[in-house]
Motif scaffolding. Structure first.
Motif, PDB file in Angstrom:
ATOM      1  N   ARG A  12      16.259   0.387   1.530  1.00  0.00           N
ATOM      2  CA  ARG A  12      15.945   0.232   0.198  1.00  0.00           C
ATOM      3  C   ARG A  12      15.455   1.407  -0.173  1.00  0.00           C
ATOM      4  NH1 ARG A  12      17.930  -5.569  -1.703  1.00  0.00           N
ATOM      5  NH2 ARG A  12      17.960  -4.294  -3.620  1.00  0.00           N
ATOM      6  N   ARG A  13      14.563   2.169   0.220  1.00  0.00           N
ATOM      7  CA  ARG A  13      13.607   2.928   0.040  1.00  0.00           C
ATOM      8  C   ARG A  13      14.306   4.656  -0.953  1.00  0.00           C
ATOM      9  NH1 ARG A  13       9.313   2.490   4.591  1.00  0.00           N
ATOM     10  NH2 ARG A  13       8.549   0.671   4.143  1.00  0.00           N
ATOM     11  N   GLU A  14      15.624   4.698  -0.356  1.00  0.00           N
ATOM     12  CA  GLU A  14      15.832   5.849  -1.429  1.00  0.00           C
ATOM     13  C   GLU A  14      16.132   5.268  -2.917  1.00  0.00           C
ATOM     14  OE1 GLU A  14      15.887   8.982  -0.779  1.00  0.00           O
ATOM     15  OE2 GLU A  14      15.113   8.742   1.661  1.00  0.00           O
ATOM     16  N   PRO A  15      17.217   3.991  -3.005  1.00  0.00           N
ATOM     17  CA  PRO A  15      17.392   3.484  -4.588  1.00  0.00           C
ATOM     18  C   PRO A  15      15.352   3.586  -4.904  1.00  0.00           C
ATOM     19  CG  PRO A  15      18.615   2.575  -2.215  1.00  0.00           C
ATOM     20  CD  PRO A  15      17.838   2.917  -1.869  1.00  0.00           C
ATOM     21  N   PHE A  16      14.562   3.032  -3.836  1.00  0.00           N
ATOM     22  CA  PHE A  16      13.055   3.100  -5.120  1.00  0.00           C
ATOM     23  C   PHE A  16      12.810   3.951  -5.746  1.00  0.00           C
ATOM     24  CE2 PHE A  16      11.996  -1.087  -1.867  1.00  0.00           C
ATOM     25  CZ  PHE A  16      13.072  -1.776  -2.484  1.00  0.00           C
ATOM     26  N   LYS A  17      13.381   4.963  -4.652  1.00  0.00           N
ATOM     27  CA  LYS A  17      12.436   6.595  -5.067  1.00  0.00           C
ATOM     28  C   LYS A  17      13.295   6.510  -6.496  1.00  0.00           C
ATOM     29  CE  LYS A  17      11.624   7.943  -0.844  1.00  0.00           C
ATOM     30  NZ  LYS A  17      11.967   9.119   0.622  1.00  0.00           N
ATOM     31  N   ASP A  18      14.469   6.983  -6.376  1.00  0.00           N
ATOM     32  CA  ASP A  18      15.860   7.004  -7.640  1.00  0.00           C
ATOM     33  C   ASP A  18      14.735   6.133  -8.692  1.00  0.00           C
ATOM     34  OD1 ASP A  18      17.414   8.980  -5.535  1.00  0.00           O
ATOM     35  OD2 ASP A  18      19.463   7.468  -5.336  1.00  0.00           O
TER      36      ASP A  18
ATOM     37  N   LEU B  36       1.169  -0.798   0.033  1.00  0.00           N
ATOM     38  CA  LEU B  36      -0.326  -0.111   0.095  1.00  0.00           C
ATOM     39  C   LEU B  36       0.892   1.344  -0.126  1.00  0.00           C
ATOM     40  CD1 LEU B  36      -2.471   2.202   0.268  1.00  0.00           C
ATOM     41  CD2 LEU B  36      -2.163   0.971   2.081  1.00  0.00           C
ATOM     42  N   LEU B  37       0.685   2.115  -1.344  1.00  0.00           N
ATOM     43  CA  LEU B  37       1.715   3.337  -1.232  1.00  0.00           C
ATOM     44  C   LEU B  37       0.677   4.392  -1.858  1.00  0.00           C
ATOM     45  CD1 LEU B  37       5.036   3.731  -1.840  1.00  0.00           C
ATOM     46  CD2 LEU B  37       4.026   2.997  -4.298  1.00  0.00           C
ATOM     47  N   SER B  38       1.256   5.049  -1.063  1.00  0.00           N
ATOM     48  CA  SER B  38       1.230   6.894  -1.886  1.00  0.00           C
ATOM     49  C   SER B  38       2.406   7.656  -1.734  1.00  0.00           C
ATOM     50  CB  SER B  38       0.176   7.586  -1.697  1.00  0.00           C
ATOM     51  OG  SER B  38       0.925   8.230   0.937  1.00  0.00           O
ATOM     52  N   VAL B  39       2.637   8.583  -2.789  1.00  0.00           N
ATOM     53  CA  VAL B  39       3.705   8.978  -3.950  1.00  0.00           C
ATOM     54  C   VAL B  39       3.213  10.699  -3.424  1.00  0.00           C
ATOM     55  CG1 VAL B  39       5.259   8.999  -5.459  1.00  0.00           C
ATOM     56  CG2 VAL B  39       4.132   6.645  -4.934  1.00  0.00           C
ATOM     57  N   ALA B  40       3.616  10.942  -3.385  1.00  0.00           N
ATOM     58  CA  ALA B  40       4.024  12.607  -3.895  1.00  0.00           C
ATOM     59  C   ALA B  40       5.362  13.554  -4.714  1.00  0.00           C
ATOM     60  CB  ALA B  40       4.358  13.382  -2.327  1.00  0.00           C
ATOM     61  N   ILE B  41       4.837  13.259  -5.764  1.00  0.00           N
ATOM     62  CA  ILE B  41       5.599  14.602  -6.546  1.00  0.00           C
ATOM     63  C   ILE B  41       6.281  15.783  -5.805  1.00  0.00           C
ATOM     64  CG2 ILE B  41       6.719  13.918  -8.670  1.00  0.00           C
ATOM     65  CD1 ILE B  41       4.811  11.698  -9.560  1.00  0.00           C
TER      66      ILE B  41
ATOM     67  N   ILE C 143       4.000   3.658 -14.738  1.00  0.00           N
ATOM     68  CA  ILE C 143       4.992   3.593 -13.618  1.00  0.00           C
ATOM     69  C   ILE C 143       6.013   2.997 -12.901  1.00  0.00           C
ATOM     70  CG2 ILE C 143       7.467   5.225 -14.304  1.00  0.00           C
ATOM     71  CD1 ILE C 143       5.592   6.908 -16.690  1.00  0.00           C
ATOM     72  N   ILE C 144       4.671   4.022 -11.797  1.00  0.00           N
ATOM     73  CA  ILE C 144       5.439   3.381 -10.555  1.00  0.00           C
ATOM     74  C   ILE C 144       5.292   1.709 -10.017  1.00  0.00           C
ATOM     75  CG2 ILE C 144       4.464   3.958  -8.152  1.00  0.00           C
ATOM     76  CD1 ILE C 144       3.795   6.590  -9.016  1.00  0.00           C
TER      77      ILE C 144
ATOM     78  N   VAL D  33      10.732  15.560 -12.720  1.00  0.00           N
ATOM     79  CA  VAL D  33      10.690  15.333 -11.450  1.00  0.00           C
ATOM     80  C   VAL D  33      11.423  16.584 -10.516  1.00  0.00           C
ATOM     81  CG1 VAL D  33      10.588  14.361  -9.689  1.00  0.00           C
ATOM     82  CG2 VAL D  33       9.260  13.304 -11.919  1.00  0.00           C
ATOM     83  N   LYS D  34      11.218  16.831  -9.442  1.00  0.00           N
ATOM     84  CA  LYS D  34      12.398  16.990  -8.691  1.00  0.00           C
ATOM     85  C   LYS D  34      13.216  16.289  -7.391  1.00  0.00           C
ATOM     86  CE  LYS D  34      13.244  21.700  -6.082  1.00  0.00           C
ATOM     87  NZ  LYS D  34      13.355  22.943  -5.901  1.00  0.00           N
ATOM     88  N   SER D  35      11.654  15.887  -7.069  1.00  0.00           N
ATOM     89  CA  SER D  35      12.126  14.912  -5.668  1.00  0.00           C
ATOM     90  C   SER D  35      10.541  14.373  -5.380  1.00  0.00           C
ATOM     91  CB  SER D  35      12.213  15.531  -4.582  1.00  0.00           C
ATOM     92  OG  SER D  35      12.638  16.434  -4.120  1.00  0.00           O
ATOM     93  N   LEU D  36      10.469  12.635  -4.905  1.00  0.00           N
ATOM     94  CA  LEU D  36       9.783  11.993  -5.033  1.00  0.00           C
ATOM     95  C   LEU D  36       9.466  11.524  -3.512  1.00  0.00           C
ATOM     96  CD1 LEU D  36       8.440  10.195  -7.503  1.00  0.00           C
ATOM     97  CD2 LEU D  36       8.987   9.000  -5.314  1.00  0.00           C
ATOM     98  N   TYR D  37       8.317  11.346  -2.656  1.00  0.00           N
ATOM     99  CA  TYR D  37       8.077  11.283  -1.129  1.00  0.00           C
ATOM    100  C   TYR D  37       7.578   9.968  -1.165  1.00  0.00           C
ATOM    101  CZ  TYR D  37      10.247  15.589  -1.065  1.00  0.00           C
ATOM    102  OH  TYR D  37      11.184  16.979  -1.237  1.00  0.00           O
ATOM    103  N   PHE D  38       7.251   9.098  -0.411  1.00  0.00           N
ATOM    104  CA  PHE D  38       6.610   8.470  -0.315  1.00  0.00           C
ATOM    105  C   PHE D  38       6.296   8.485   1.207  1.00  0.00           C
ATOM    106  CE2 PHE D  38       9.761   4.988  -2.564  1.00  0.00           C
ATOM    107  CZ  PHE D  38       8.751   5.871  -3.741  1.00  0.00           C
TER     108      PHE D  38
END
Length: 78
Positions: free
Chosen positions: A46-52, A2-7, A28-29, A67-72
């Motif tokens: 591993r979350r940061e590599p997933f974001k990348d 279960l995931l929410s993403v902020a871009i 894509i996500i 995309v400038k940044s991505l957050y979970f």
């Protein structure tokens, strides 16, 4: 998962493009994270590599400055 993403968009045009192509963005996500095992997903380191990985996939489809940044804000593995 279960995931929410902020871009955080890199350019204003990207926000409109993300809205208009929402299904494509979600795909894509899901494609990027759908290949990960439960063990990989539960490893917080591993979350940061997933974001990348997700950022690169989005940039590949929407442009390098999209995309400038991505957050979970929510990341739950069951």
């Amino acid at each position: 998962l279960l995931l929410s993403v902020a871009i955080e968009v890199g350019e204003a045009a990207a926000a409109e493009s993300f809205k208009n192509r929402d299904a494509e963005l979600r795909d894509i996500i899901l494609t990027a994270l759908g290949t990960k095992s439960t063990e990989e997903l539960t490893d917080i380191s591993r979350r940061e590599p997933f974001k990348d990985e997700v950022i690169q996939a989005i940039k590949g489809r929407f442009g390098k400055k999209s995309v400038k940044s991505l957050y979970f804000p929510q990341f739950v593995v069951q």
